[in-house]
Write a protein that holds these residues in place. Structure first.
Motif, PDB file in Angstrom:
ATOM      1  N   ALA A 101       0.779  -0.981  -0.546  1.00  0.00           N
ATOM      2  CA  ALA A 101      -0.455  -0.082   0.211  1.00  0.00           C
ATOM      3  C   ALA A 101       0.708   1.480  -0.193  1.00  0.00           C
ATOM      4  N   SER A 102       1.772   0.706   0.910  1.00  0.00           N
ATOM      5  CA  SER A 102       2.827   2.669   0.529  1.00  0.00           C
ATOM      6  C   SER A 102       4.019   1.841   1.417  1.00  0.00           C
ATOM      7  N   ILE A 103       5.426   2.624   0.604  1.00  0.00           N
ATOM      8  CA  ILE A 103       6.820   2.318   1.320  1.00  0.00           C
ATOM      9  C   ILE A 103       7.352   3.614   1.202  1.00  0.00           C
ATOM     10  N   CYS A 104       7.720   3.556   2.850  1.00  0.00           N
ATOM     11  CA  CYS A 104       8.793   4.214   3.424  1.00  0.00           C
ATOM     12  C   CYS A 104       9.909   3.767   3.455  1.00  0.00           C
ATOM     13  N   THR A 105      11.105   4.896   3.317  1.00  0.00           N
ATOM     14  CA  THR A 105      12.482   4.684   3.957  1.00  0.00           C
ATOM     15  C   THR A 105      13.139   5.006   4.929  1.00  0.00           C
ATOM     16  N   VAL A 106      13.780   3.999   5.808  1.00  0.00           N
ATOM     17  CA  VAL A 106      14.249   4.830   7.122  1.00  0.00           C
ATOM     18  C   VAL A 106      15.988   4.408   6.349  1.00  0.00           C
ATOM     19  N   THR A 107      16.602   5.372   7.142  1.00  0.00           N
ATOM     20  CA  THR A 107      18.128   4.790   7.949  1.00  0.00           C
ATOM     21  C   THR A 107      18.767   5.316   8.572  1.00  0.00           C
ATOM     22  N   PHE A 108      19.417   4.863   8.955  1.00  0.00           N
ATOM     23  CA  PHE A 108      20.443   4.997  10.467  1.00  0.00           C
ATOM     24  C   PHE A 108      21.123   5.787   9.640  1.00  0.00           C
ATOM     25  N   LEU A 109      21.564   5.917   8.901  1.00  0.00           N
ATOM     26  CA  LEU A 109      23.338   6.780   8.089  1.00  0.00           C
ATOM     27  C   LEU A 109      23.271   7.022   6.900  1.00  0.00           C
ATOM     28  N   ARG A 110      23.316   8.018   6.913  1.00  0.00           N
ATOM     29  CA  ARG A 110      23.300   8.054   4.912  1.00  0.00           C
ATOM     30  C   ARG A 110      24.645   8.675   4.924  1.00  0.00           C
ATOM     31  N   LYS A 111      25.313   9.119   3.706  1.00  0.00           N
ATOM     32  CA  LYS A 111      26.389   9.917   3.429  1.00  0.00           C
ATOM     33  C   LYS A 111      26.386  10.271   1.460  1.00  0.00           C
ATOM     34  N   PRO A 112      26.053  11.416   2.014  1.00  0.00           N
ATOM     35  CA  PRO A 112      25.659  12.347   1.323  1.00  0.00           C
ATOM     36  C   PRO A 112      26.486  12.535   0.030  1.00  0.00           C
ATOM     37  N   TYR A 117      12.991   9.158   5.586  1.00  0.00           N
ATOM     38  CA  TYR A 117      14.005   9.422   7.144  1.00  0.00           C
ATOM     39  C   TYR A 117      15.333   8.947   7.465  1.00  0.00           C
ATOM     40  N   VAL A 118      16.359  10.291   8.113  1.00  0.00           N
ATOM     41  CA  VAL A 118      17.527  10.101   7.773  1.00  0.00           C
ATOM     42  C   VAL A 118      18.087  10.356   9.081  1.00  0.00           C
ATOM     43  N   GLY A 119      18.656   8.977  10.297  1.00  0.00           N
ATOM     44  CA  GLY A 119      19.035   8.871  11.375  1.00  0.00           C
ATOM     45  C   GLY A 119      20.316  10.374  11.625  1.00  0.00           C
TER      46      GLY A 119
END
Ligand code: XMP
Ligand code: MG
Length: 187
Positions: free
Chosen positions: A131-142, A153-155
């Motif tokens: 129905a929907s996809i939400c993405t969450v990551t603890f860390l991101r290397k932009p 959501y990005v930690g």
């Protein structure tokens, strides 16, 4: 290798030297913020958290407990890393057994580096018509983003340096560190 009671101490894992980047307190505070935001967004939908193994299992286990409503949890195992560099090819080592049709899915990643892993997985997920996809990551290397992926959501955004701790490993070690440590240039 283990930092005694002092989170400001560096750690050595095998041949590499790592310096503190995020304390356990900083990590926990942010995880609880994201948990609260997800609770507000999915109060009655019984979302299915999908944790990408192995790295995201620590983050996912804290995140689901910071989620204050009904939810389910599933796991997939994808692999693209050897040592401290992404190998390029993604392997699905273990798939998901749950039926995703009509479900609200929250994908939980440890770190988005090039974005290749998440890009690959989201494409697979779409085919199952959630129905929907939400993405969450603890860390991101932009700085390292080569594959454009939507991350809701990005930690923490961090520099493009190899990190360990809170689920992330170097050659299988360091996952149990409660904080995050970054590879030291000094060696
Ligand atoms: P991509 O490039 O596909 O990478 O976005 C995501 C996956 O690669 C692993 N990864 C790391 N693992 N320290 C680690 O321990 C790091 O600094 C790091 N950078 C990427 C991770 O498994 C993630 O799922
Ligand atoms: Mg790894």
């Amino acid at each position: 290798m283990y930092p005694g009671n002092n989170p400001n101490e560096a750690v050595n894992i095998l041949d590499l030297h790592f310096i503190p980047l995020l304390t356990e307190q900083q990590v926990q505070a942010r995880v609880h913020e994201i948990g609260a935001a997800l609770t507000a967004r999915f109060p009655d939908q019984k979302p299915l958290f999908i944790s990408i193994l192995s790295g995201a299992f620590v983050f996912a286990s804290d995140l689901i407990r910071a989620f204050k409503s009904d939810c389910e949890v599933g796991f997939v195992k994808l692999s693209s890393y050897t040592g401290t560099r992404s190998s390029g090819a993604i392997q699905t080592v273990m798939g998901l057994e749950k039926d995703l049709r009509g479900r609200h899915v929250i994908v939980v990643e440890d770190i988005v580096d090039t974005g290749r892993t998440l890009h690959f997985f989201l494409n697979q997920l779409q085919l199952q018509e959630p129905a929907s996809i939400c993405t969450v990551t603890f860390l991101r290397k932009p700085e390292a983003a080569a594959f454009p992926v939507q991350v809701d959501y990005v930690g923490f955004d961090i520099e493009d340096k190899f990190v360990v701790g809170y689920g992330l490993d170097y050659e299988g070690l360091g996952r149990n560190l409660p904080g995050v440590y970054q590879l030291s240039e000094q060696g």
